[in-house]
Design an enzyme around this catalytic site. Structure first.
Site, PDB file in Angstrom:
ATOM      1  N   ASP A 186       0.831  -1.191   0.000  1.00  0.00           N
ATOM      2  CA  ASP A 186       0.000   0.000   0.000  1.00  0.00           C
ATOM      3  C   ASP A 186       0.874   1.254   0.000  1.00  0.00           C
ATOM      4  OD1 ASP A 186      -2.279   1.508   0.032  1.00  0.00           O
ATOM      5  OD2 ASP A 186      -2.919   0.942   2.041  1.00  0.00           O
TER       6      ASP A 186
ATOM      7  N   TYR B  84       7.468  -9.575   6.876  1.00  0.00           N
ATOM      8  CA  TYR B  84       7.428  -8.127   7.060  1.00  0.00           C
ATOM      9  C   TYR B  84       8.088  -7.741   8.377  1.00  0.00           C
ATOM     10  CZ  TYR B  84       3.984  -7.350   3.313  1.00  0.00           C
ATOM     11  OH  TYR B  84       3.343  -7.272   2.099  1.00  0.00           O
TER      12      TYR B  84
END
Length: 311
Positions: free
Chosen positions: A59, A137
């Protein structure tokens, strides 16, 4: 007996980027995106349009250190890439595309906020998205003013210290396969079941708190919601049982806490051995509801198996 030669070459790209100046990965009309910048640079070098498939569609504001993408290039054009260079065509393409990206990054040559580190010719069964076994992540937190560094733009600043032990204990019940509806922005017709392989926090050598999350795939906003929820535990606003209770509720309620995007980085994507690329891709499509059970036909417009997708 004749041998059929594929008309396309499949290329794998290993790349990284700083997400601050991008409106996410996915192409959007009139906006600067990672996919848009890369496809434009590749088109200039290859002299043909390409469409990249990516492991994780990050994003706006999210970074990547170990992103992976692939595309198909007509064989006849690929054979021209090397030109008169003595270097392999993969190296030539990597250098030329990075030069274009550097030139277009605010006009400052020698710098770019997106870089291709390696180009590889891979099996046509390789799929950057569906062949992946896991995505990893990190989320960086400076929990105390003594850790604030104005030069770092990928860190969340907090003026209080978090209880790391409490956060780690609260994370444990979330490991394994669960329906993470409470931690996702659900998409119509898409599964919210994921297998969380790793979730926890540790201090870097510089004292910055590093949140780690690794899973077979992530739903939209899942990592940021996990981090936001565990930060609430770490600051004492919620008890250690709060994340597990939210998981069991299986509802996207007003209790959801989504952490900011700028400290989030896609660190790595794991793949099986080359011989298993196709097997893994087919298994992932079936598990994610991406194929018709009777024909194996891929369905378009379903879910993206990554965190923070712009679908």
């Amino acid at each position: 007996m004749t041998t059929t030669v594929s008309q396309n070459i499949r290329l794998r790209f290993d790349l990284s980027y700083h997400g601050a100046q991008f409106h996410g990965w996915a192409k959007q009309a009139g906006l600067r995106t990672v996919q848009g910048a890369l496809e434009s640079a590749l088109a200039k070098v290859l002299r043909t349009g390409v469409e990249l498939v990516v492991a994780g569609r990050t994003d706006a504001g999210v970074h990547a250190a170990g992103q992976v993408a692939h595309c198909d290039v007509p064989r006849e054009l690929w054979l021209r890439v090397q030109g008169r260079s003595i270097l392999p065509p993969e190296v030539v393409l990597c250098r030329r595309v990075n030069a274009v990206l550097s030139h277009e990054a605010q006009g400052v040559r020698g710098y770019s906020d997106v870089v291709i580190h390696k180009v590889s010719c891979v099996s046509p069964e390789f799929d950057a998205r569906f062949s992946a076994l896991w995505r990893s992540y990190t989320y960086r937190i400076a929990d105390g003013v003594e850790l604030w560094d104005p030069r770092r733009t990928d860190v969340l600043w907090l003026d209080y210290q978090l209880d790391v032990d409490a956060m780690n204990r609260a994370a444990q019940p979330l490991l394994g396969e669960h329906d993470f509806l409470s931690y996702c922005k659900p998409r119509e017709g898409a599964s919210t079941v994921r297998t969380l392989l790793e979730l926890g926090f540790r201090r870097d050598d510089d004292g910055v708190l590093l949140g780690l999350a690794r899973a077979d795939a992530f739903c939209h906003s899942q990592v940021r919601t996990l981090m936001g929820t565990l930060i609430e535990v770490g600051r004492g606003a919620q008890g250690e049982d709060f994340p597990a209770r939210r998981l069991e509720e299986k509802s996207r309620s007003s209790h959801v806490i989504v952490a900011p995007p700028h400290p989030l980085t896609l660190e790595a994507v794991g793949y099986p051995e080359e011989s298993e690329y196709g097997v893994q891709a087919r298994a992932a499509r079936r598990f994610r509801g991406e194929t018709r059970a009777d024909s194996g036909q891929e369905l378009a417009g379903q879910e993206e198996c990554c965190d923070d997708c712009d679908l």
